[in-house]
Motif scaffolding. Sequence first.
Motif, short mmCIF file in Angstrom:
data_model
loop_
_atom_site.label_atom_id
_atom_site.label_comp_id
_atom_site.label_asym_id
_atom_site.label_seq_id
_atom_site.Cartn_x
_atom_site.Cartn_y
_atom_site.Cartn_z
N PHE A 25 -40.32 -39.92 -1.45
CA PHE A 25 -41.68 -39.28 -1.12
C PHE A 25 -41.49 -38.05 -0.01
O PHE A 25 -41.75 -38.05 0.81
N PRO A 26 -40.41 -37.03 -0.78
CA PRO A 26 -39.74 -36.14 0.17
C PRO A 26 -41.06 -35.14 0.63
O PRO A 26 -40.84 -34.88 1.97
N ASP A 27 -41.99 -34.78 0.08
CA ASP A 27 -42.99 -33.86 0.24
C ASP A 27 -43.97 -34.63 1.37
O ASP A 27 -44.13 -34.04 2.43
N TYR A 28 -44.13 -35.99 1.43
CA TYR A 28 -45.07 -36.40 2.00
C TYR A 28 -44.43 -36.74 3.56
O TYR A 28 -44.99 -36.32 4.77
N TYR A 29 -43.10 -37.03 3.58
CA TYR A 29 -42.44 -37.45 4.92
C TYR A 29 -42.12 -36.01 5.69
O TYR A 29 -42.10 -36.17 6.73
N GLU A 30 -41.88 -34.98 4.81
CA GLU A 30 -41.53 -33.56 5.62
C GLU A 30 -42.89 -33.47 6.50
O GLU A 30 -42.82 -32.96 7.70
N ARG A 31 -44.20 -33.30 5.76
CA ARG A 31 -45.28 -33.41 6.58
C ARG A 31 -45.56 -34.26 7.57
O ARG A 31 -45.97 -34.08 8.59
#
Length: 379
Positions: free
Chosen positions: A98-104
């Motif tokens: 979940f790269p997008d989620y964890y970047e945020r």
Amino acid sequence: MTIRTTHVGSLPRPKPLLDLLAARQRGDDVADDVLADATRTAVADVVAAQREHGVDVVTDGEMGKLGFFSYVTERLGGLERRPGAETVYSFAAEQEAFPDYYERYFAQAMMGGTVGTIEPVVCTGPLVYQGQAALQRDLDNLAAAVDPSEAFVPSIAPSGVGVNEYYGSEEEYYFAVADAMNVEYRAIVDAGFTLQVDDPFLTEIYSFHQYDQPTRERRGRMYVEAINHALRGIPTEKVRFHTCYSINEGPRVFDVPLADVIDLVLAVDARYYSFEAANARHEHEYHLWETVTLPDDKVLIPGVITHASNIVEHPELIAERLERFARLVGPERVMAGADCGFSSQASFVPEVDPTVMWAKFDAMAAGARLASSRLNAVR
């Protein structure tokens, strides 16, 4: 019979204290006595607030610590902070899924708004406990606010103390940490408090690291053996063990099932076991106690409110959660707790708003009263 209430430890720090901590981190001139007075006041206030909101077994909210594991660099000699070094925390599997989620998430929530930087810790020399003065301040502040017999003090597990670059093996390193942390553990218990050993790292090696199963099992046993070495000479009835899953609000699809680590958890020389049981990834795991026998002298502290959501749990749901455990292990061997701490790092923007957190505690107290009444009616 009354089901008692508690939680895991860390609570949001008040803004005046956060401002002083932030100023000191910036290098501003903050007098020691000013910071000490602010910390003492914060502890007194947070203990009173816990009582007001129905918490029976309280703590200092970790007001005197910047973070639940970063504080150890002040307590142990032989460690250094090293930005960019390897870390004991790894969320690689979740971050890759979940790269997008964890970047945020890491920018805004878990790591956002923290007073101190969260940097990897490396062992570069012989470990020695040097935090007696800081620990004594914490213990004195809490003892001034509450009878020690009604309070617990969290302390980090050996497995959470950085990465080894000095000792000849990982086992030698963790036992050296255990020898050093035994000083803190004993002081907490000698002051009359219950010790809580915090260890999210036990589950982390099963949840996120790319170890094969034999390596996971070997490291898991080593972690537990190190904890028990650190607990030597301490009465079991004065020890709580807490484990969780390292991430607060997230998909959490890689969390290890409690069933996979329960034998290790119960091997820790503690009387009380605190674990996540309120969030949507783990609530079903109460079924585990249908087949796992809890030793007669042990007590469960399942989370019945979660640190991973700003939804306030309904007292009826909390009561149901407690009754499930009580029916399986006995009502006298259940306490109501939280999944994890509500501010593991001193932060201006805790993930759960403080007003919501206190409402959760109110609901927990109401749910515990309701469960107690129902269980007493059928005895």
